[in-house]
Design an enzyme around this catalytic site. Structure first.
Site, PDB file in Angstrom:
ATOM      1  N   TYR A  31       0.829  -1.213   0.000  1.00 25.03           N
ATOM      2  CA  TYR A  31       0.000   0.000   0.000  1.00 25.03           C
ATOM      3  C   TYR A  31       0.859   1.256   0.000  1.00 25.03           C
ATOM      4  O   TYR A  31       2.083   1.198   0.197  1.00 25.03           O
ATOM      5  CB  TYR A  31      -0.936  -0.002   1.217  1.00 25.03           C
ATOM      6  CG  TYR A  31      -0.244   0.333   2.519  1.00 25.03           C
ATOM      7  CD1 TYR A  31       0.577  -0.595   3.144  1.00 25.03           C
ATOM      8  CD2 TYR A  31      -0.390   1.596   3.097  1.00 25.03           C
ATOM      9  CE1 TYR A  31       1.222  -0.271   4.324  1.00 25.03           C
ATOM     10  CE2 TYR A  31       0.264   1.924   4.285  1.00 25.03           C
ATOM     11  CZ  TYR A  31       1.071   0.988   4.889  1.00 25.03           C
ATOM     12  OH  TYR A  31       1.717   1.303   6.057  1.00 25.03           O
ATOM     13  N   ARG A  50       7.716   3.704  -5.196  1.00 22.56           N
ATOM     14  CA  ARG A  50       7.877   2.803  -4.049  1.00 22.56           C
ATOM     15  C   ARG A  50       6.850   1.665  -4.112  1.00 22.56           C
ATOM     16  O   ARG A  50       7.164   0.506  -3.825  1.00 22.56           O
ATOM     17  CB  ARG A  50       7.762   3.571  -2.735  1.00 22.56           C
ATOM     18  CG  ARG A  50       8.050   2.706  -1.531  1.00 22.56           C
ATOM     19  CD  ARG A  50       8.185   3.509  -0.257  1.00 22.56           C
ATOM     20  NE  ARG A  50       6.934   4.169   0.108  1.00 22.56           N
ATOM     21  CZ  ARG A  50       6.799   4.994   1.147  1.00 22.56           C
ATOM     22  NH1 ARG A  50       7.842   5.275   1.908  1.00 22.56           N
ATOM     23  NH2 ARG A  50       5.645   5.553   1.410  1.00 22.56           N
ATOM     24  N   ARG A  99      -7.940 -20.555  -0.866  1.00 21.23           N
ATOM     25  CA  ARG A  99      -6.860 -20.393   0.110  1.00 21.23           C
ATOM     26  C   ARG A  99      -5.783 -21.476   0.013  1.00 21.23           C
ATOM     27  O   ARG A  99      -6.028 -22.647   0.296  1.00 21.23           O
ATOM     28  CB  ARG A  99      -7.424 -20.374   1.538  1.00 21.23           C
ATOM     29  CG  ARG A  99      -6.365 -20.038   2.581  1.00 21.23           C
ATOM     30  CD  ARG A  99      -6.901 -20.022   3.981  1.00 21.23           C
ATOM     31  NE  ARG A  99      -5.875 -19.576   4.921  1.00 21.23           N
ATOM     32  CZ  ARG A  99      -4.917 -20.358   5.409  1.00 21.23           C
ATOM     33  NH1 ARG A  99      -4.846 -21.622   5.052  1.00 21.23           N
ATOM     34  NH2 ARG A  99      -4.014 -19.881   6.252  1.00 21.23           N
ATOM     35  N   HIS A 101      -1.219 -21.371   0.515  1.00 25.01           N
ATOM     36  CA  HIS A 101      -0.115 -20.452   0.775  1.00 25.01           C
ATOM     37  C   HIS A 101       0.562 -19.963  -0.512  1.00 25.01           C
ATOM     38  O   HIS A 101       0.767 -18.774  -0.689  1.00 25.01           O
ATOM     39  CB  HIS A 101       0.924 -21.115   1.683  1.00 25.01           C
ATOM     40  CG  HIS A 101       0.515 -21.149   3.130  1.00 25.01           C
ATOM     41  ND1 HIS A 101      -0.566 -21.864   3.573  1.00 25.01           N
ATOM     42  CD2 HIS A 101       1.035 -20.532   4.226  1.00 25.01           C
ATOM     43  CE1 HIS A 101      -0.684 -21.696   4.888  1.00 25.01           C
ATOM     44  NE2 HIS A 101       0.265 -20.902   5.304  1.00 25.01           N
ATOM     45  N   LYS A 146       6.596  -2.002   1.827  1.00 22.37           N
ATOM     46  CA  LYS A 146       5.436  -1.370   2.475  1.00 22.37           C
ATOM     47  C   LYS A 146       4.239  -2.313   2.328  1.00 22.37           C
ATOM     48  O   LYS A 146       3.336  -2.077   1.525  1.00 22.37           O
ATOM     49  CB  LYS A 146       5.160   0.006   1.859  1.00 22.37           C
ATOM     50  CG  LYS A 146       4.315   0.907   2.773  1.00 22.37           C
ATOM     51  CD  LYS A 146       4.384   2.359   2.336  1.00 22.37           C
ATOM     52  CE  LYS A 146       3.404   3.220   3.101  1.00 22.37           C
ATOM     53  NZ  LYS A 146       3.774   3.487   4.495  1.00 22.37           N
ATOM     54  N   GLU A 178      12.825   2.522  13.526  1.00 18.65           N
ATOM     55  CA  GLU A 178      11.844   3.518  13.045  1.00 18.65           C
ATOM     56  C   GLU A 178      10.571   3.379  13.865  1.00 18.65           C
ATOM     57  O   GLU A 178      10.475   2.497  14.716  1.00 18.65           O
ATOM     58  CB  GLU A 178      11.544   3.289  11.553  1.00 18.65           C
ATOM     59  CG  GLU A 178      10.943   1.918  11.277  1.00 18.65           C
ATOM     60  CD  GLU A 178      10.633   1.669   9.796  1.00 18.65           C
ATOM     61  OE1 GLU A 178      10.613   2.618   9.001  1.00 18.65           O
ATOM     62  OE2 GLU A 178      10.396   0.490   9.462  1.00 18.65           O
ATOM     63  N   LEU A 202      11.532   1.235   6.442  1.00 21.77           N
ATOM     64  CA  LEU A 202      10.942   1.641   5.181  1.00 21.77           C
ATOM     65  C   LEU A 202      11.655   2.912   4.720  1.00 21.77           C
ATOM     66  O   LEU A 202      11.892   3.817   5.520  1.00 21.77           O
ATOM     67  CB  LEU A 202       9.452   1.939   5.368  1.00 21.77           C
ATOM     68  CG  LEU A 202       8.757   2.293   4.065  1.00 21.77           C
ATOM     69  CD1 LEU A 202       8.483   1.035   3.258  1.00 21.77           C
ATOM     70  CD2 LEU A 202       7.480   3.066   4.310  1.00 21.77           C
TER      71      LEU A 202
END
Lengths: 281, 281
Positions: A31, A50, A99, A101, A146, A178, A202
């Protein structure tokens, strides 16, 4: 309130996804949050590149980054956010699939979700500075991506909130990495220190801007970790991020930073940053 | 296909959640997968108490675990899965709320999602054994919580799949922790070793059952980490889990385990486990 989902704009109430989306089942997505001031986006290109990098690292394919670039401005316009501060949120996941993995069938379309919100920076926080707490960095070792796998971040941020602090800042192996949604900087002997780009943090857009301002204004800086054991000796501290700007930190775990007031370098950076962000006002 | 969402059973196509669900935005949730054999659940109480623990650790409140207990059997019945093997998946998230890291308003209702699927154990894998690869354990430090923050797990599992292996097994600081969705055991001098319960592994239900079988059958065992450097010397290896049962590992990173055939202790555990699971058949 209008949001964007997959290929169209729709009302927030209409926007519905399958619980079999891999974003929901596996935190399999990335995101960005972009700042908008009076309808103008702040550094959108950096956010999109990014996002492109996060998707590449996660091997989520099938997204034309170029095609996303019109979404934020449209969301700002459709939601009457062209006046004042707002943020645009964009999330891409590997899409809906049974579902399992391992990655699903290559034809699985990624899910794209975007929305915009009013944003109200609180003036007092910038004037007086904020409190932070230190917490162990329990996160995974690819904090440079991110991703939406934010569980440790939300648990730490909640802990900060319950301590009356603005942010929780992570400490790993004796170094300050961070915050839960900010980068951290400290000043020693007039020099600004911030954790170097690595898998542990990040690469923040605001962090980049702060270092650019340092270069422009000849403020000495070094991308080098701040050690937890040396935090007491710091002259100034700040947290920086898209929804935080440059924010002075005046208390760490209940202990004042110097005289408990925003220091001179922090104020300089804060002002220059504000000027840059609000240039278009 | 019928699934359960929040308070009702509905068709899979009808089941829709908000993209503002914290499960989607923050991986803010926990889950369980329960095995069903001919309509009978295997160790449901243990799964539900683990779910309860995960929710407690994540501080997701507002869920009456008792009220969830009828869901799996109903899903099995509604989907005609009472004959043969099936799995039931249950996920709880902190619910839908405006995006903010810290916990939302206390009145936010958690989201409950559950679905059932046919499950087909592949006989050949148990007979011949499977390959695994070793990967660095990049995960966060609360692997004891069964959360949906599974991004490192899916990336590692995909890597296994691309290497033609069944599973990726994590190595942290020179010790083998567990697989992406299995626990790991190895045999040395006739003694079974598996990582002790800690923040580094999930306390697997199948792992518990395996240790119970060891007790019953006087197979020596120790909850102690297997060191990466001593893997070559292992006499036997296996991966164990709800959708894996007890599965022999015969190759690690392309290197045979002993003679490349499932060993005697593995076969003993595998048989005893199968008998226990299929007792109700």
């Amino acid at each position: 309130m209008k949001v964007f989902l997959n290929s169209e704009f729709m009302s927030r109430d209409e926007a519905r996804i399958s619980p079999d989306d891999r974003g929901f089942l596996f935190s399999d997505g990335a995101y960005e949050v972009i700042r908008s001031i009076n309808g103008k986006l702040f550094r959108p290109e950096e956010h999109f590149s990014r996002l492109e990098r996060s998707l590449r690292e996660l091997r989520i394919s099938g997204i034309e980054i170029e095609s996303l670039k019109q979404i934020p401005e449209k969301l700002i316009a459709y939601n009457d956010l062209t006046d004042g501060d707002a943020t645009v949120y964009i999330q891409i996941t590997r899409g809906e699939a049974p579902r399992k993995h391992a990655f699903p069938d290559r034809r699985t379309a990624p899910t794209i979700y975007a929305c915009a919100s009013v944003f109200c920076p609180i003036r007092e926080k910038f004037q007086k500075g904020v409190k932070i707490i230190l917490v162990p960095d329990t996160r995974w070792s690819r904090c440079d991506i991110k991703s939406v796998a934010l569980l440790p971040n939300i648990l730490a941020n909640q802990q900060a909130k319950e301590s009356g602090a603005e942010e929780a800042v992570f400490v790993r192996n004796g170094t300050v990495t961070e915050g839960t949604h900010t980068n951290f900087c400290a000043v020693y002997g007039g020099e600004l220190l911030t954790h170097p780009l690595s898998n542990r943090i990040l690469g923040g857009i605001t962090r980049n801007v702060v270092l650019d301002i340092c270069r422009e204004q000849n403020i000495p800086f070094r991308e080098f970790p701040v050690f937890e054991g040396e935090l007491r000796a710091a002259e100034e501290m700040m947290i920086v991020g898209t929804t935080t700007d440059v924010m002075p930190v005046v208390e760490v775990d209940g202990r004042r930073v110097k005289d408990g007031k925003p220091g001179p370098i922090t104020r300089k950076l804060m002002e220059a940053f504000q000027k840059m962000v609000y240039r278009s006002r």
